[in-house]
Design an enzyme around this catalytic site. Structure first.
Site, short mmCIF file in Angstrom:
data_model
loop_
_atom_site.label_atom_id
_atom_site.label_comp_id
_atom_site.label_asym_id
_atom_site.label_seq_id
_atom_site.Cartn_x
_atom_site.Cartn_y
_atom_site.Cartn_z
N HIS A 164 41.92 14.39 34.77
CA HIS A 164 41.67 14.66 33.35
C HIS A 164 41.80 16.14 33.09
CE1 HIS A 164 39.78 14.62 29.42
NE2 HIS A 164 40.11 13.35 29.39
N ASP B 234 40.07 5.32 31.66
CA ASP B 234 41.11 4.30 31.64
C ASP B 234 41.25 3.56 32.96
OD1 ASP B 234 41.80 4.58 29.02
OD2 ASP B 234 43.11 6.28 29.42
N1 CMC Z 1 47.83 11.39 40.52
C1 CMC Z 1 48.30 12.29 41.41
N2 CMC Z 1 48.31 13.62 41.23
C2 CMC Z 1 47.80 14.08 40.07
C3 CMC Z 1 47.28 13.20 39.08
C4 CMC Z 1 47.30 11.82 39.35
N3 CMC Z 1 46.83 10.95 38.46
N4 CMC Z 1 46.83 13.92 38.04
C5 CMC Z 1 47.07 15.20 38.34
N5 CMC Z 1 47.65 15.30 39.57
C6 CMC Z 1 47.99 16.54 40.29
C7 CMC Z 1 49.26 17.17 39.75
O1 CMC Z 1 50.39 16.73 40.42
C8 CMC Z 1 48.98 18.64 39.96
O2 CMC Z 1 49.20 18.91 41.32
P1 CMC Z 1 49.77 20.38 41.77
O3 CMC Z 1 48.71 21.35 41.35
O4 CMC Z 1 49.94 20.27 43.24
O5 CMC Z 1 51.06 20.54 41.03
C9 CMC Z 1 47.47 18.77 39.71
O6 CMC Z 1 46.94 17.47 40.04
C10 CMC Z 1 47.12 19.13 38.27
O7 CMC Z 1 47.72 18.19 37.40
P2 CMC Z 1 48.24 18.53 35.92
O8 CMC Z 1 49.26 17.51 35.51
O9 CMC Z 1 48.64 19.97 35.87
O10 CMC Z 1 46.89 18.36 35.09
P3 CMC Z 1 46.79 18.18 33.53
O11 CMC Z 1 45.45 18.65 33.13
O12 CMC Z 1 47.98 18.77 32.84
O13 CMC Z 1 46.91 16.58 33.34
C11 CMC Z 1 46.38 14.30 33.16
C12 CMC Z 1 45.85 15.74 33.12
C13 CMC Z 1 45.28 13.35 32.69
C14 CMC Z 1 47.59 14.15 32.19
C15 CMC Z 1 46.82 13.97 34.62
O14 CMC Z 1 45.70 14.05 35.47
C16 CMC Z 1 47.49 12.60 34.73
O15 CMC Z 1 48.71 12.49 34.55
N6 CMC Z 1 46.67 11.50 35.02
C17 CMC Z 1 47.22 10.17 35.02
C18 CMC Z 1 47.31 9.63 33.60
C19 CMC Z 1 45.94 9.25 33.04
O16 CMC Z 1 45.14 8.61 33.69
N7 CMC Z 1 45.71 9.64 31.77
C20 CMC Z 1 44.49 9.28 31.05
C21 CMC Z 1 43.59 10.46 30.75
S1 CMC Z 1 41.98 9.90 30.16
C22 CMC Z 1 42.32 9.22 28.62
C23 CMC Z 1 42.59 10.28 27.60
O17 CMC Z 1 41.61 10.97 27.22
O18 CMC Z 1 43.75 10.40 27.17
#
Ligand code: CMC
Length: 431
Positions: free
Chosen positions: A312, A369
């Site tokens: 998140h 989720d």
């Molecule tokens: N599985 C594997 N690796 C992950 C995941 C995941 N679900 N989420 C983040 N990472 C890794 C990512 O690859 C990155 O690694 P590195 O630093 O080595 O490059 C690191 O963790 C940081 O990730 P980010 O994408 O920069 O983080 P963000 O804050 O931009 O993204 C997120 C947050 C929710 C979009 C992301 O965690 C994700 O894609 N999760 C899966 C989708 C999901 O469950 N979304 C629902 C969120 S809750 C409902 C809502 O409020 O919308």
């Protein structure tokens, strides 16, 4: 940055650019969050900030929802989520979010009556359901139907009573549109809302009743749905809410603003994640339940695969909504006597990921989720409807933010800047 006493000069942040020093005003929110006001940065220095994804950018001041991602705190209008979810009906919590205080008995009854009175879709609009593609995703139908409400209910944007009436229409009708789109997709007749049912019970009845027989909404389902909707109600400046504010800042009408939010919610990194979680669990199940392989895939930088329902932007400890939902899920599955093999996979996945260095280092925990899909499934809701349910829950949040944005004297049309990195001037000479 040291905190100053009241008698001292206002606190400032110092910026040194090209050897010159600039003072930027600093202000503090009620929970001690510190904001550096860069509103005059470009005028003073000629420079702008660069912050893709707005990881460090506050777009507004807001009094609606407070989140502390490190401590796992979520509060609506000051009330901890644990004091609201499971303790009141969704409609009462929606009133709190939109009007800023909990309703007294009279206000609650009037609000509930209004929501039922305005839950009927305009009869001419009902024909629209016949013209969507038979395979149309219900989120597509929801966004389009909400957008088209502006032609059925034009209003005077300067009249607060008109706005209030349309707010009731939005909250009241969103569940009816959602249930009708489902009924259409399975070829069953529409079931109209009733005044003697709660918001959640009305939705479940419109989804699952048929004109052929009486249908009593199971209390366990009504209560679980109330919790789900309250947990989804607001989450400060998330992608869809920021979209609603951005579109609304151009003074677009409330229906246009909110339908934009619905479309933003649909993406699988946001509200679409609940459907994506279930697809992922089903895929693992079909693959012999080999969840460890998927954990490895999620860690592999060469693969684009992510564990859906993990991570998140704000919560870096645990998602309090996920914690609450997990206990509701256990209760519902026990009371309904359901054993779901996908839940077993989810639990295994969770255990492995929580102990894995990759996830620990990046502070990746199950989010709301991760469990909501399994709970929806237990309630008999098809997976294409999961994100629609999220939208029903999020509606009061979008509305509260739209209202706050309009009332805020600091609101300006939202128009970010950019750092241009394309070619410098090139001349075209006709041959
Ligand atoms: N599985 C594997 N690796 C992950 C995941 C995941 N679900 N989420 C983040 N990472 C890794 C990512 O690859 C990155 O690694 P590195 O630093 O080595 O490059 C690191 O963790 C940081 O990730 P980010 O994408 O920069 O983080 P963000 O804050 O931009 O993204 C997120 C947050 C929710 C979009 C992301 O965690 C994700 O894609 N999760 C899966 C989708 C999901 O469950 N979304 C629902 C969120 S809750 C409902 C809502 O409020 O919308």
């Amino acid at each position: 940055m040291a905190r100053k006493k009241k008698t001292e000069k206002p606190e400032v942040a110092k910026l040194i650019l090209h050897g010159k020093e600039y003072d930027l005003p600093v202000f503090t929110g009620t929970e001690n969050e510190i904001g550096i006001d860069i509103g005059r940065l470009r005028d003073m220095t000629g420079a702008i900030t660069y912050d893709p994804g707005y990881m460090n950018t506050g777009s507004c001041k807001s009094a609606i929802t407070y989140i502390d991602g490190d401590k796992g705190i979520l509060r609506y209008r000051g009330y901890p989520i644990e004091d609201l979810a499971g303790k009141m009906r969704f409609s009462a919590a929606a009133y709190l979010l939109i009007y800023g205080h909990l309703p007294n008995e009279e206000e609650f009854l009037e609000w509930r009556r209004a929501l039922t009175r305005h839950s009927f879709i305009h009869e001419s609009q009902i024909n629209f359901f016949d013209h969507f593609h038979p395979m149309a995703h219900p989120m597509n139908i929801l966004g389009s139907m909400v957008s088209s409400m502006s032609s059925f209910y034009p209003y005077d944007a300067e009249d607060p009573n008109h706005i209030d009436l349309n707010i009731k229409r939005l909250v009241g009708q969103v569940k009816t549109i959602a249930a009708f789109s489902y009924k259409k997709s399975i070829g069953e007749p529409f079931i109209y809302p009733r005044t003697d049912h709660s918001y959640a019970a009305n939705f479940l009845r419109m989804m699952f009743a048929t004109p052929a027989e009486e249908y009593e909404v199971p209390k366990v389902m009504e209560d679980a749905l109330d919790v789900l909707l309250i947990l989804h109600m607001d989450h400060e400046q998330n992608c869809s809410t920021s979209t609603v504010r951005m579109v609304g800042s151009s003074q677009a009408n409330i229906y246009a603003s909110i339908s934009s939010g619905i479309n933003a919610l649909w993406g699988k990194l946001h509200g679409g994640a609940n459907e994506a979680v279930l697809n992922m669990l089903a895929q693992i199940h079909a693959d012999g339940g080999n969840y460890k392989k998927y954990v490895e895939m999620a860690k592999d930088k060469k693969s684009k695969f992510r564990l859906m329902g993990f991570g998140h932007r704000v919560y870096k400890n645990f998602d309090p909504r996920a914690t609450l939902l997990r206990s509701v899920l256990d209760r519902v599955l026990t009371e309904m006597g359901i054993h779901d093999p996908l839940l077993d996979i989810a639990k295994n996945l969770e255990q492995v990921a929580l102990k894995d260095e990759f996830f620990i280092e990046r502070k990746l925990y199950p989010n709301i989720d991760f469990y909501s899909g399994i709970l929806y499934r237990a309630l008999g809701i098809p997976k294409e409807m999961f994100t629609v349910l999220f939208a029903i829950g999020r509606m009061p949040g979008w509305i509260a933010h739209w209202l706050e944005m309009r009332a805020d004297p600091d609101t300006k049309i939202q128009r970010p800047r950019q750092i241009y990195i394309g070619p410098t001037i090139r001349r075209y000479s006709p041959a």
